[in-house]
Design an enzyme around this catalytic site. Structure first.
Site, PDB file in Angstrom:
ATOM      1  N   PHE A 119     -19.691  38.273 -43.945  1.00  0.00           N
ATOM      2  CA  PHE A 119     -20.244  38.817 -45.180  1.00  0.00           C
ATOM      3  C   PHE A 119     -19.666  40.186 -45.517  1.00  0.00           C
ATOM      4  O   PHE A 119     -19.698  40.622 -46.668  1.00  0.00           O
ATOM      5  CB  PHE A 119     -21.772  38.877 -45.101  1.00  0.00           C
ATOM      6  CG  PHE A 119     -22.328  40.094 -44.400  1.00  0.00           C
ATOM      7  CD1 PHE A 119     -22.707  41.218 -45.117  1.00  0.00           C
ATOM      8  CD2 PHE A 119     -22.497  40.106 -43.022  1.00  0.00           C
ATOM      9  CE1 PHE A 119     -23.229  42.341 -44.477  1.00  0.00           C
ATOM     10  CE2 PHE A 119     -23.016  41.214 -42.378  1.00  0.00           C
ATOM     11  CZ  PHE A 119     -23.385  42.337 -43.105  1.00  0.00           C
ATOM     12  N   LYS A 120     -19.093  40.853 -44.526  1.00  0.00           N
ATOM     13  CA  LYS A 120     -18.520  42.177 -44.775  1.00  0.00           C
ATOM     14  C   LYS A 120     -17.409  42.126 -45.831  1.00  0.00           C
ATOM     15  O   LYS A 120     -17.146  43.114 -46.516  1.00  0.00           O
ATOM     16  CB  LYS A 120     -17.975  42.778 -43.477  1.00  0.00           C
ATOM     17  CG  LYS A 120     -18.945  42.795 -42.290  1.00  0.00           C
ATOM     18  CD  LYS A 120     -20.106  43.726 -42.517  1.00  0.00           C
ATOM     19  CE  LYS A 120     -21.134  43.671 -41.401  1.00  0.00           C
ATOM     20  NZ  LYS A 120     -20.730  44.267 -40.144  1.00  0.00           N
ATOM     21  N   ASP A 121     -16.750  40.962 -45.957  1.00  0.00           N
ATOM     22  CA  ASP A 121     -15.698  40.828 -46.972  1.00  0.00           C
ATOM     23  C   ASP A 121     -16.227  41.035 -48.384  1.00  0.00           C
ATOM     24  O   ASP A 121     -15.486  41.432 -49.280  1.00  0.00           O
ATOM     25  CB  ASP A 121     -15.058  39.435 -46.908  1.00  0.00           C
ATOM     26  CG  ASP A 121     -14.216  39.212 -45.661  1.00  0.00           C
ATOM     27  OD1 ASP A 121     -13.565  40.165 -45.205  1.00  0.00           O
ATOM     28  OD2 ASP A 121     -14.222  38.071 -45.142  1.00  0.00           O
TER      29      ASP A 121
END
Length: 475
Positions: A119-121
């Protein structure tokens, strides 16, 4: 829109000024002077938008010092189906963060369709484009120093690789991440990427980043910037998918939803808290921890008790192996009525490794207003939840999302859709998936055999001065 420090001793700043800096000069974290309030008319209009257009509408409320046309172009360049192409479970890539329906009123939201399957993307790809834009406009360069427990590092490196005027120095706990996570970072050969494996836990790496950020002279001389979740731009970008998840799970803006969020550094759920403060109809924010349950303890008791490295467990959901949650200070600032003197007093204790207790204070009486509940999940819980989801729903979960689902099922409300934020894809945690299901998780074709690629990493003791020397030698 101006930004203030949670500690109260920094001059208000514009977005582009705090974008490159990380911590405020007084050691606090930046937040907007006030949260923009979303009208019903805006909610009605936004329901019809594409993800990129929704992101523009939300981010333009927080970013007022980039010309609207430029911001719109940056957002459109970031949120494309080509970038977020690793969809699963029949999800529509055009939605960027599609929902997977498990059963009536229960969903997961795919946040890990980007290049590093985490999810960091969602925020980091935008951050890379924002950094390049602002640095080009100002004719400046930046040296990013970050710490990762697993996913932030690879997301930052993939977002910044090859960007001009940017170098990335990423600290990670030596041997504590999955083989896939290590390979994603250490196999990058770009000249502007440097990996440092610290012989300790994530909190040791994070403490080094904070110590360097708090050395104002060093930070200024060597143009040190931050991409960790202390960076406000990351939190702002993450607000968007709460709105998208809400719209996808409901038919009308009269409805409410709940979100369950696996939490380590409190950045992901902090974005949900802000979305709720802006007026998104969120009935409940369900915080899920693993065995490192410092946040669960706080939301149950009012006691925030950071753990030492020796007390931090190494678990099968390693990105949550965190015992000092950096973004938590932002929430406490709101909880105590945005009083920076109270926050400064509390974090004077935290910075010495001490606990604080709000349970018997007037501030704790305000907690119900913020809609938080919490719970924790252990290794056997996540194994059982992965098996349950595969058997009941034919959906394979990663270990962190399994923690989220386990706690979500304990806190469902009647007639309120529950959305579990998927934080990574199962391919990143093959060992635990094999243990739970006796099979290999599906891996995208472009990431096959990544562990066999040559790796480039320097192993160092958790020594602030040594890390500073390492940086200086490579600038």
């Amino acid at each position: 829109m101006r930004y203030i420090s949670t500690r109260g001793h920094a001059a208000p700043q514009a977005f582009c000024d705090i974008l490159l800096g990380g911590l405020a000069p007084d050691g606090g974290l930046y937040l907007p002077e006030s949260y923009p309030q979303i009208s019903r008319a805006e909610l009605d209009a936004w329901r019809k938008l594409s993800y990129a257009d929704l992101a523009y509408e939300i981010l333009s409320k927080f970013i007022t010092d980039i010309p609207p046309a430029d911001l719109k172009a940056l957002v459109a360049k970031t949120y494309t189906a080509a970038v977020y192409c690793h969809t699963r479970n029949g999800g529509d890539a055009a939605q960027i963060t599609p929902l997977t329906k498990l059963e009536d009123g229960l969903y997961t939201q795919e946040l890990s369709n980007g290049p590093t399957l985490a999810f960091k993307d969602m925020a980091m790809q935008l951050l890379g484009n924002l950094f390049e834009y602002v640095l080009d406009k100002r004719g400046e360069s930046i040296n990013i120093l970050g710490a990762t427990s697993g996913d932030t590092g690879s997301a930052a490196e993939y977002a910044m690789r090859g960007k001009h005027n940017v170098k990335v120095f990423m600290l990670s706990p030596d041997g504590k991440m999955s083989a896939f996570q290590r390979a994603q970072m250490y196999s990058l050969q770009d000249a502007n990427i440097f990996n440092i494996a610290v012989t300790g836990m994530f909190d040791d790496a994070q403490d080094i980043v904070k110590a360097v950020s708090n050395d104002a002279a060093f930070k200024a001389k060597y143009k040190i910037g931050a991409v960790n979740s202390i960076n406000w731009a990351r939190v702002a970008a993450q607000i968007v998918y709460y709105f998208q998840g809400y719209f996808l799970a409901t038919k009308s803006n009269d409805e409410q939803v709940a979100f369950a969020v696996p939490s380590g550094n409190f950045g992901n759920i902090c974005a949900g808290h802000i979305a709720r403060q802006m007026g998104l109809p969120i009935a409940r924010l369900v915080l899920a921890t693993n065995e490192n349950d410092v946040l669960d303890e706080f939301f149950r008791t009012g006691v925030y008790r950071p753990r030492t490295t020796a007390e931090t467990n190494v678990t099968s959901s390693p990105s949550m192996d965190i015992s000092k949650a950096s973004n938590f200070e932002r929430f406490v600032f709101d909880l105590v009525g945005r009083d920076p003197a109270v926050v400064s007093e509390l974090w004077a204790k935290v910075d010495k490794g001490q606990a604080f207790d709000l349970g018997a204070t007037v501030h704790w009486s305000k907690m119900p207003d913020f809609g938080f509940v919490s719970g924790k999940s252990t290794h056997i819980d996540r194994i059982n939840t992965i098996r349950f989801a595969q058997g009941r729903y034919n959906v394979m979960l990663d270990t962190h999302t399994a923690d989220g689902l386990k706690v979500a099922l304990e806190h469902r409300l009647p007639n309120v859709p529950m959305i579990v934020l998927e934080t990574a894809q199962p391919a990143k945690f093959e060992e635990t998936i094999r243990e739970a299901l006796g099979q290999e998780p599906v891996r995208p074709v472009d990431l096959m055999g990544i562990e066999k690629l040559p790796q480039r990493v320097d192993v160092m003791a958790p020594d602030v001065e040594a890390v500073k020397r390492y940086l200086v030698e490579r600038l």
